[in-house]
Write an enzyme that holds these catalytic residues in place. Structure first.
Site, PDB file in Angstrom:
ATOM      1  N   PRO A  43       0.837  -1.195   0.000  1.00  0.00           N
ATOM      2  CA  PRO A  43       0.000   0.000   0.000  1.00  0.00           C
ATOM      3  C   PRO A  43       0.879   1.256   0.000  1.00  0.00           C
ATOM      4  CG  PRO A  43       0.026  -0.995   2.180  1.00  0.00           C
ATOM      5  CD  PRO A  43       0.776  -1.928   1.280  1.00  0.00           C
ATOM      6  N   GLY A  46       6.984   1.159   3.439  1.00  0.00           N
ATOM      7  CA  GLY A  46       8.181   1.315   2.601  1.00  0.00           C
ATOM      8  C   GLY A  46       7.918   1.114   1.120  1.00  0.00           C
ATOM      9  N   SER A  47       6.695   1.420   0.693  1.00  0.00           N
ATOM     10  CA  SER A  47       6.365   1.191  -0.717  1.00  0.00           C
ATOM     11  C   SER A  47       7.291   1.965  -1.658  1.00  0.00           C
ATOM     12  CB  SER A  47       4.892   1.562  -0.919  1.00  0.00           C
ATOM     13  OG  SER A  47       4.680   2.220  -2.103  1.00  0.00           O
ATOM     14  N   GLY A  80       3.378   3.497   5.483  1.00  0.00           N
ATOM     15  CA  GLY A  80       4.381   3.076   6.453  1.00  0.00           C
ATOM     16  C   GLY A  80       4.987   1.719   6.198  1.00  0.00           C
ATOM     17  N   ASP A  82      14.510   2.993   6.152  1.00  0.00           N
ATOM     18  CA  ASP A  82      13.735   2.292   5.121  1.00  0.00           C
ATOM     19  C   ASP A  82      14.647   1.719   4.036  1.00  0.00           C
ATOM     20  OD1 ASP A  82      11.562   3.215   6.526  1.00  0.00           O
ATOM     21  OD2 ASP A  82      10.442   3.846   4.767  1.00  0.00           O
ATOM     22  N   ALA A  97      10.348   3.138  -1.131  1.00  0.00           N
ATOM     23  CA  ALA A  97      11.725   2.616  -1.089  1.00  0.00           C
ATOM     24  C   ALA A  97      11.813   1.272  -1.810  1.00  0.00           C
ATOM     25  CB  ALA A  97      12.178   2.474   0.363  1.00  0.00           C
ATOM     26  N   ALA A  98      10.780   0.448  -1.675  1.00  0.00           N
ATOM     27  CA  ALA A  98      10.810  -0.871  -2.334  1.00  0.00           C
ATOM     28  C   ALA A  98      10.765  -0.707  -3.855  1.00  0.00           C
ATOM     29  CB  ALA A  98       9.643  -1.723  -1.845  1.00  0.00           C
TER      30      ALA A  98
HETATM   31  O1  PMV Z   1       8.142   5.942   5.566  1.00  0.00           O
HETATM   32  P1  PMV Z   1       7.421   5.489   6.782  1.00  0.00           P
HETATM   33  O2  PMV Z   1       6.046   5.982   6.883  1.00  0.00           O
HETATM   34  O3  PMV Z   1       7.620   4.045   7.024  1.00  0.00           O
HETATM   35  O4  PMV Z   1       8.113   6.239   8.045  1.00  0.00           O
HETATM   36  C1  PMV Z   1       9.466   6.200   8.238  1.00  0.00           C
HETATM   37  C2  PMV Z   1       9.753   6.324   9.657  1.00  0.00           C
HETATM   38  C3  PMV Z   1      10.068   7.706  10.193  1.00  0.00           C
HETATM   39  O5  PMV Z   1      10.871   7.466  11.344  1.00  0.00           O
HETATM   40  C4  PMV Z   1       8.794   8.418  10.625  1.00  0.00           C
HETATM   41  C5  PMV Z   1      10.810   8.604   9.230  1.00  0.00           C
HETATM   42  C6  PMV Z   1      12.239   8.157   8.952  1.00  0.00           C
HETATM   43  O6  PMV Z   1      12.821   8.739   8.023  1.00  0.00           O
HETATM   44  O7  PMV Z   1      12.785   7.311   9.654  1.00  0.00           O
END
Ligand code: PMV
Length: 318
Positions: A105, A111-112, A109, A156, A114-115
Site C-alpha cells: 500500500p 516502505g512502498s 508506512g 527504510d 523505497a521498495a
Molecule cells: O516511511 P514510513 O512511513 O515508514 O516512516 C518512516 C519512519 C520515520 O521514522 C517516521 C521517518 C524516517 O525517516 O525514519
C-alpha cells in the site's frame, strides 16, 4: 563521457516491504530503531528492450504514471532513480521500458516508495548487464527517499535493500541481528494514507516548541528499541509485545497516532495480541500486532471489526 548502453536484456527484480517494530520518529533524531523486511509483500520492476532511438520509457500503473525519462521532472522519484543508476554505471540512456508494480500500500508506512526504488534500480542495472552492490542500492534508495520524505533517517532504504532485520541508528553502521524464533505479525491498514514528510515535519515543530519533553520521549523510545532487539534475539515474545505497547503510547504522546489507529491497536490487544502499535510515520497507514499463532484468527477478526481495510499476515524470521 557516458558509455553507450549495451544491448538491453529483459530482466525482473524485486524488493520487499518493511515494518518498523520500534523507534520510528525518534530514529530521525539519532536514536536507535529496529525494522524487519516483509518479504511476502514486494515491489517488482521489469525491464524490456525497446526499439532503437526510443529512450527509456517508465510505466508505473499503480501510481498512474507513464513517463519518458528525457521529459520527466527532476523530482520525479522513478526518473531520479533511473538517472542515479545510469550516472553510477556511466551509461547513456538505454532504449528500454521499465515497468514497476507493487503489492505494497502506498503512503502507509510499509516502505512502498523505497521498495519500488530498490527494485527499479536493480532491474535497470541488471538489464544493462550489471548487478548493483546492496550498499549502492541502499544509497540510491536513500537519495530518492529525500524526494518523498525530505530528511529520511535511512532506516527504510537500509532494511529494504539488505532484506534483513536491522538495528539502525543514524550515522552508525547498521547492524543486522538474529531472530531466535520466527514470530507472527498482523499488519492492518487503517484505510487512511498519510504523508511521512508531513508527520516528520509536525514532530519537528513540536520538538522545537518543547524540546525537553520530546527528548524525553525520544530517549524512552530509543531504550525500547534497544530492549526490543534483545527480546527478538532471545525469542522473548511476551516482553516484545509489552515493548510494542509502550512504544505505541509514546508515539501517541508524540501526537502521531489518530483515533482509528488507537482503535485498531486496542482491538488487537483486547482479543489476545501480545502487543500492538502503529508502524511508520503514523497519522494513518498501518498498525502491527504481534500475535501467537492460535490467536491469529481472533485478532484478525478484531482488526476487521475495528475498521481495517486490509489485514496481512507475515511470519518474521523465516
Ligand atoms: O516511511 P514510513 O512511513 O515508514 O516512516 C518512516 C519512519 C520515520 O521514522 C517516521 C521517518 C524516517 O525517516 O525514519
Amino acid at each position: 563521457m557516458n558509455r553507450p548502453p549495451p544491448d538491453v536484456v529483459a530482466v525482473e527484480r524485486s524488493a520487499p516491504g518493511k515494518i518498523i517494530l520500534c523507534g520510528e520518529h525518534s530514529v530521525v533524531y539519532g536514536y536507535p530503531a529496529i525494522a524487519v523486511p516483509v518479504s511476502d509483500l514486494r515491489a517488482r520492476a521489469r525491464v524490456e528492450p525497446a526499439p532503437p532511438g526510443s529512450g527509456l520509457q517508465i510505466e508505473a500503473p499503480d501510481l498512474h504514471q507513464s513517463l519518458h525519462l528525457r521529459l520527466a521532472a527532476e523530482d520525479n522519484p522513478l526518473a531520479h532513480t533511473a538517472r542515479l543508476v545510469l550516472a553510477h554505471l556511466g551509461h547513456a540512456e538505454p532504449d528500454a521500458v521499465l515497468t514497476v508494480e507493487s503489492d505494497l500500500p502506498i503512503a502507509s508506512g510499509m516502505g512502498s516508495g523505497a521498495a519500488i526504488t530498490a527494485a527499479a534500480a536493480r532491474a535497470l542495472a541488471a538489464a544493462l548487464g550489471e548487478e548493483l552492490l546492496t550498499e549502492t542500492v541502499s544509497q540510491i534508495t536513500y537519495e530518492v527517499e529525500k524526494i518523498h520524505h525530505g530528511t529520511p533517517s535511512g532506516i527504510d532504504n537500509t532494511v529494504i535493500a539488505w532484506e534483513r532485520p536491522v538495528y539502525f541508528a543514524k550515522g552508525r553502521c547498521p547492524e543486522t541481528f538474529r531472530i531466535a524464533a520466527p514470530f507472527d505479525v498482523l499488519i492492518a491498514h487503517s484505510g487512511i494514507t498519510s504523508s511521512t514528510r508531513g508527520a516528520v515535519d509536525e514532530v519537528r515543530h513540536r520538538w522545537h516548541a518543547t524540546p525537553a519533553y520530546y527528548e524525553m520521549i525520544f530517549t524512552c523510545i530509543g531504550a525500547i528499541a534497544h530492549a526490543a532487539r534483545a527480546a527478538v534475539e532471545q525469542g522473548a515474545l511476551q516482553a516484545l509485545g509489552t515493548l510494542l505497547n509502550e512504544n505505541h503510547e509514546l508515539l501517541a504522546k508524540m501526537g502521531v497516532s489518530i483515533c482509528k489507529l488507537d482503535g485498531l491497536v486496542y482491538a488487537a490487544r483486547s482479543r489476545g495480541a501480545l502487543g500492538a502499535k502503529l508502524t511508520g510515520a503514523g497519522q494513518g497507514g498501518n498498525v502491527i500486532a504481534l500475535v501467537n499463532e492460535p490467536a491469529l484468527p481472533a485478532v484478525r477478526q478484531a482488526l476487521n471489526e475495528a475498521g481495517a481495510i486490509h489485514v496481512w499476515h507475515t511470519r518474521v524470521g523465516t
